[in-house]
Design a protein around this motif. Structure first.
Motif, PDB file in Angstrom:
ATOM      1  N   ALA A   1       0.848  -1.184   0.000  1.00  0.00           N
ATOM      2  CA  ALA A   1       0.000   0.000   0.000  1.00  0.00           C
ATOM      3  C   ALA A   1       0.888   1.240   0.000  1.00  0.00           C
ATOM      4  CB  ALA A   1      -0.903   0.010   1.227  1.00  0.00           C
TER       5      ALA A   1
ATOM      6  N   ASP B   1       0.188   6.368   2.933  1.00  0.00           N
ATOM      7  CA  ASP B   1      -1.025   6.852   3.596  1.00  0.00           C
ATOM      8  C   ASP B   1      -2.122   5.793   3.655  1.00  0.00           C
ATOM      9  OD1 ASP B   1      -1.843   6.760   0.978  1.00  0.00           O
ATOM     10  OD2 ASP B   1      -2.196   8.907   0.768  1.00  0.00           O
ATOM     11  N   GLY B   2      -1.788   4.544   3.264  1.00  0.00           N
ATOM     12  CA  GLY B   2      -2.723   3.436   3.423  1.00  0.00           C
ATOM     13  C   GLY B   2      -3.578   3.111   2.224  1.00  0.00           C
ATOM     14  N   ASN B   3      -3.445   3.863   1.147  1.00  0.00           N
ATOM     15  CA  ASN B   3      -4.209   3.538  -0.062  1.00  0.00           C
ATOM     16  C   ASN B   3      -3.581   2.346  -0.770  1.00  0.00           C
ATOM     17  OD1 ASN B   3      -6.207   5.612   0.051  1.00  0.00           O
ATOM     18  ND2 ASN B   3      -4.647   7.090  -0.562  1.00  0.00           N
TER      19      ASN B   3
ATOM     20  N   LEU C   1       0.606  -3.645   4.149  1.00  0.00           N
ATOM     21  CA  LEU C   1      -0.618  -3.403   4.889  1.00  0.00           C
ATOM     22  C   LEU C   1      -1.264  -4.731   5.258  1.00  0.00           C
ATOM     23  CD1 LEU C   1      -2.673  -1.060   5.684  1.00  0.00           C
ATOM     24  CD2 LEU C   1      -3.857  -1.664   3.558  1.00  0.00           C
TER      25      LEU C   1
END
Length: 324
Positions: free
Chosen positions: A139, A142-144, A299
């Motif tokens: 990922a 920022d977690g996307n 992630l």
């Protein structure tokens, strides 16, 4: 290569012993899983065996990344991570350059592959047929996460919209690929009433980079591809952005899922899992390659949740997870 062949042969010997006991399937909940596996906790992936005789703890671990592009590029890209994995597990780790999705699944099914990244479309078959236990994806910081399936053509091809592919060739990658076959097949049928053979000629390139290069070089009039692969190829100057034109972009799908073979000891699986999550990306070969597609961390995920949309696409296409 001789070293790898020896290691794989040794692993195969372990596999024969390991799977011999599994031939007599025990009665247990398993859902779509092959009869060799159990799923008592209902998370849709194979349980770790409770019988210690069915667990393995190899001295050398074999790692493979999904065969989407040139294996030589990815042997270098993964080198720093594999060094970290060796430190975390205390094991020798060897990169195994698989040439196809089918070969990668078979390698894990037969016990010759211990840690892997299976592509989006191959994950369900690897889970159900080979005992793959995925737990992480790449990922952005920022977690996307994820990628889209795009249908490409080249400037001047005469194809300006999806319907213009009728009567022409459309390049897929392989039948196990999500964006390279399964998703576009379902979308073309549901949204455009277009089917392979009836409305267009399907051809198979084998890999996403082959399809992308085929369109860029005007060998294929159109191709369905994963745009994460396209981004990395443009960043490496393999092709120029103006060599291709996108005429369709899908919803976002999960990207490559990473995990282990089900029958590694629980302690070893925990060490491997920790190695993914405590890996420091900054300044590594992994960062150099995958920041091209805006990825910078591993992630945590579950197959049950993240692959739900892929299982729905498989159901729409009548895909079977049976081992063949």
């Amino acid at each position: 290569m001789k070293r790898i062949a020896t290691l794989l042969a040794s692993a195969a010997a372990v596999a024969v012993f390991s799977f011999a006991g599994a031939a007599q399937a025990e009665e247990c909940p398993r859902g779509d899983l092959d009869k060799r596996f159990c799923d008592v906790d209902g998370d849709l992936i194979a349980d770790i065996p409770t019988d210690a005789s069915k667990l393995i703890d190899p001295d050398t671990l074999i790692f493979a990344y999904t065969p989407v592009e040139d294996p030589a590029v990815y042997k270098t890209a993964w080198s720093d991570f594999l060094t970290h994995l060796e430190a975390e597990t205390g094991k020798k780790v060897v990169f195994f350059p698989v040439q196809s999705n089918a070969a990668q699944i078979e390698a894990m099914r037969s016990g010759r592959l211990h840690i892997a990244g299976f592509n989006t479309g191959s994950n369900p078959l690897a889970v159900n047929c080979a005992g793959f236990r995925p737990f992480t994806i790449m990922a952005s910081k920022d977690g996307n996460f994820g990628y889209e399936m795009e249908i490409l053509t080249y400037p001047g091809s005469g194809i300006e919209k999806v319907e213009d592919i009728k009567g022409k060739q459309l390049a897929f990658t392989s039948p196990t690929s999500n964006s390279g076959f399964k998703a576009p097949s379902a979308i073309l049928k549901a949204d455009f009433d277009m089917q392979a053979e009836r409305d267009f000629e399907p051809v198979y390139s084998g890999k996403h980079d082959n399809s992308i290069l085929g369109v860029a070089n005007k060998d294929y009039p159109a191709a369905s591809i994963a745009n994460s692969v396209l981004s990395r190829m443009i960043q490496r100057d393999v092709i120029k952005p103006d060599q291709v034109v996108s005429i369709y972009k899908s919803q976002t799908f999960p990207t490559t899922g990473f995990g282990t073979a089900y029958n590694l000891t629980p302690e070893l699986q925990d060490k491997i899992r920790n190695a993914f999550f405590n890996f420091e990306w900054e300044g590594t070969t992994l960062q150099t390659e995958f920041e091209k597609s805006n990825e910078g961390q591993f992630l945590e995920m579950t197959y049950q949740e993240f692959w739900e949309v892929i299982r729905k696409i498989d159901a729409a296409n009548g895909v079977s997870y049976a081992c063949e």
